[in-house]
Design a protein around this motif. Sequence first.
Motif, short mmCIF file in Angstrom:
data_model
loop_
_atom_site.label_atom_id
_atom_site.label_comp_id
_atom_site.label_asym_id
_atom_site.label_seq_id
_atom_site.Cartn_x
_atom_site.Cartn_y
_atom_site.Cartn_z
N ILE A 108 -2.04 -5.92 16.19
CA ILE A 108 -1.00 -5.47 15.27
C ILE A 108 0.23 -4.96 16.01
O ILE A 108 0.13 -4.50 17.15
N ASP B 86 7.62 -2.36 2.45
CA ASP B 86 6.96 -3.50 3.10
C ASP B 86 7.84 -4.29 4.06
O ASP B 86 7.40 -5.30 4.62
N ILE C 109 9.33 -5.66 7.25
CA ILE C 109 8.92 -5.67 8.66
C ILE C 109 9.93 -6.44 9.53
O ILE C 109 9.60 -6.91 10.61
N LEU D 280 10.34 -5.73 13.07
CA LEU D 280 9.31 -6.30 13.95
C LEU D 280 9.53 -7.80 14.13
O LEU D 280 9.59 -8.30 15.25
N ARG E 272 -5.39 -6.28 0.39
CA ARG E 272 -4.58 -6.90 -0.66
C ARG E 272 -3.09 -6.66 -0.40
O ARG E 272 -2.25 -7.52 -0.67
N THR F 43 -1.46 -6.49 2.48
CA THR F 43 -0.98 -7.46 3.47
C THR F 43 -0.92 -8.85 2.84
O THR F 43 0.07 -9.58 3.01
N THR G 118 2.18 -9.62 0.89
CA THR G 118 3.42 -9.85 1.63
C THR G 118 3.47 -11.24 2.27
O THR G 118 4.54 -11.67 2.70
N SER H 143 -10.15 -6.74 -2.02
CA SER H 143 -9.43 -6.22 -3.18
C SER H 143 -10.38 -5.89 -4.31
O SER H 143 -11.35 -6.61 -4.55
N GLY I 277 -15.48 -5.45 -2.02
CA GLY I 277 -16.61 -4.79 -1.37
C GLY I 277 -16.13 -3.84 -0.31
O GLY I 277 -14.95 -3.83 0.05
N SER J 281 -4.31 0.22 5.55
CA SER J 281 -5.42 0.93 4.90
C SER J 281 -6.76 0.31 5.25
O SER J 281 -7.76 1.01 5.42
N1 LIG Z 1 3.08 -4.64 11.70
C1 LIG Z 1 2.13 -5.54 11.53
O1 LIG Z 1 1.71 -6.23 12.49
C2 LIG Z 1 1.50 -5.68 10.16
C3 LIG Z 1 0.27 -6.32 10.03
C4 LIG Z 1 -0.32 -6.39 8.77
C5 LIG Z 1 0.31 -5.83 7.68
N2 LIG Z 1 1.52 -5.23 7.85
C6 LIG Z 1 2.19 -4.63 6.70
O2 LIG Z 1 1.38 -3.60 6.21
C7 LIG Z 1 1.57 -3.49 4.80
C8 LIG Z 1 0.23 -3.55 4.12
O3 LIG Z 1 -0.60 -2.51 4.60
P1 LIG Z 1 -1.24 -1.47 3.59
O4 LIG Z 1 -1.86 -0.37 4.38
O5 LIG Z 1 -0.21 -1.11 2.58
O6 LIG Z 1 -2.31 -2.34 2.81
P2 LIG Z 1 -3.59 -3.21 3.22
O7 LIG Z 1 -4.49 -2.44 4.10
O8 LIG Z 1 -3.17 -4.56 3.63
O9 LIG Z 1 -4.25 -3.37 1.76
C9 LIG Z 1 -4.72 -2.24 1.07
C10 LIG Z 1 -5.35 -2.68 -0.22
O10 LIG Z 1 -6.52 -3.43 0.05
C11 LIG Z 1 -7.47 -3.21 -0.99
N3 LIG Z 1 -8.74 -2.74 -0.42
C12 LIG Z 1 -9.96 -3.23 -0.74
N4 LIG Z 1 -10.92 -2.64 -0.02
C13 LIG Z 1 -10.33 -1.75 0.76
C14 LIG Z 1 -10.80 -0.83 1.71
N5 LIG Z 1 -12.09 -0.73 2.03
N6 LIG Z 1 -9.91 -0.04 2.35
C15 LIG Z 1 -8.60 -0.14 2.07
N7 LIG Z 1 -8.08 -1.01 1.16
C16 LIG Z 1 -8.95 -1.81 0.51
C17 LIG Z 1 -6.84 -2.21 -1.93
O11 LIG Z 1 -6.22 -3.02 -2.93
P3 LIG Z 1 -6.82 -3.17 -4.42
O12 LIG Z 1 -6.09 -2.16 -5.22
O13 LIG Z 1 -6.51 -4.57 -4.80
O14 LIG Z 1 -8.29 -2.88 -4.31
C18 LIG Z 1 -5.78 -1.55 -1.09
O15 LIG Z 1 -4.70 -1.06 -1.86
C19 LIG Z 1 2.50 -4.62 4.40
O16 LIG Z 1 3.82 -4.12 4.32
C20 LIG Z 1 2.40 -5.58 5.56
O17 LIG Z 1 3.56 -6.35 5.75
C21 LIG Z 1 2.12 -5.14 9.06
#
Ligand SMILES: NC(=O)c1ccc[n+]([C@@H]2O[C@H](COP(=O)([O-])OP(=O)(O)OC[C@H]3O[C@@H](n4cnc5c(N)ncnc54)[C@H](OP(=O)(O)O)[C@@H]3O)[C@@H](O)[C@H]2O)c1
Length: 178
Positions: free
Chosen positions: A8, A21, A23, A26, A52, A54, A57, A74, A95, A118
């Motif tokens: 990452i 969201d 990036i 980056l 979900r 990621t 996006t 999700s 799950g 997350s």
């Molecule tokens: N810089 C990088 O290299 C990089 C890499 C990846 C992502 N990103 C960025 O990171 C952001 C997304 O990250 P994020 O933290 O917001 O979300 P995330 O971790 O991608 O997704 C979180 C969602 O996943 C679902 N989920 C299901 N099981 C889960 C569990 N055990 N733990 C956590 N979530 C679970 C939930 O959605 P439900 O409500 O549907 O259950 C939760 O809201 C985006 O802006 C993306 O562009 C950046």
Amino acid sequence: MTTGHVFIGTSLDGFIARKNDDIAWLTDYPTRGEDHGFNAHMARVDGVIMGRGTYETIKDMRPWYYSKPVVVLSRSLTQADIPGEIADKVEVMNGTPEDATQRLGERGWTAAYVDGGSVIQSFLRAGLIEDMVISRIPVLIGDGISLFGSLDADLMLEHLDTKAFPSGLVQSLYRVKR
Ligand SMILES: NC(=O)c1ccc[n+]([C@@H]2O[C@H](COP(=O)([O-])OP(=O)(O)OC[C@H]3O[C@@H](n4cnc5c(N)ncnc54)[C@H](OP(=O)(O)O)[C@@H]3O)[C@@H](O)[C@H]2O)c1
């Protein structure tokens, strides 16, 4: 059971995206054609487990970005939400990290690329991340979505390597100590 591997990019102040969201800080960072090892990382995993957030996006990217199967964790999406063109490449799974790694392990996955703030945090809390490659971009964005979050107990890491690239990107490899 499948092991989790993180690859990452973060800002120097530890964010993976802005709150909205974005990036671009980056993706638009000039890395002068350097190889940061993404293809080698993809080659060692059987597929991707992402949150979900990621998925939302990247879901409209065409051609589809990933050469290996993608599992979207999700509780709100179902398989019917995945567009037809990528339905054979993306699977929605509802799950816990333990369930997901157990189910994917039964299918023969030995290693998974775990992505999303997350989701990475919940895999770390569950003890399911083996190593992390963290590429730091020399920019402070002040606020955003954090790579790391709260933990039940300190997690000790072993630093295995750090490379500084001419572009200013600094990449470190850590193994999670058991
Ligand atoms: N810089 C990088 O290299 C990089 C890499 C990846 C992502 N990103 C960025 O990171 C952001 C997304 O990250 P994020 O933290 O917001 O979300 P995330 O971790 O991608 O997704 C979180 C969602 O996943 C679902 N989920 C299901 N099981 C889960 C569990 N055990 N733990 C956590 N979530 C679970 C939930 O959605 P439900 O409500 O549907 O259950 C939760 O809201 C985006 O802006 C993306 O562009 C950046």
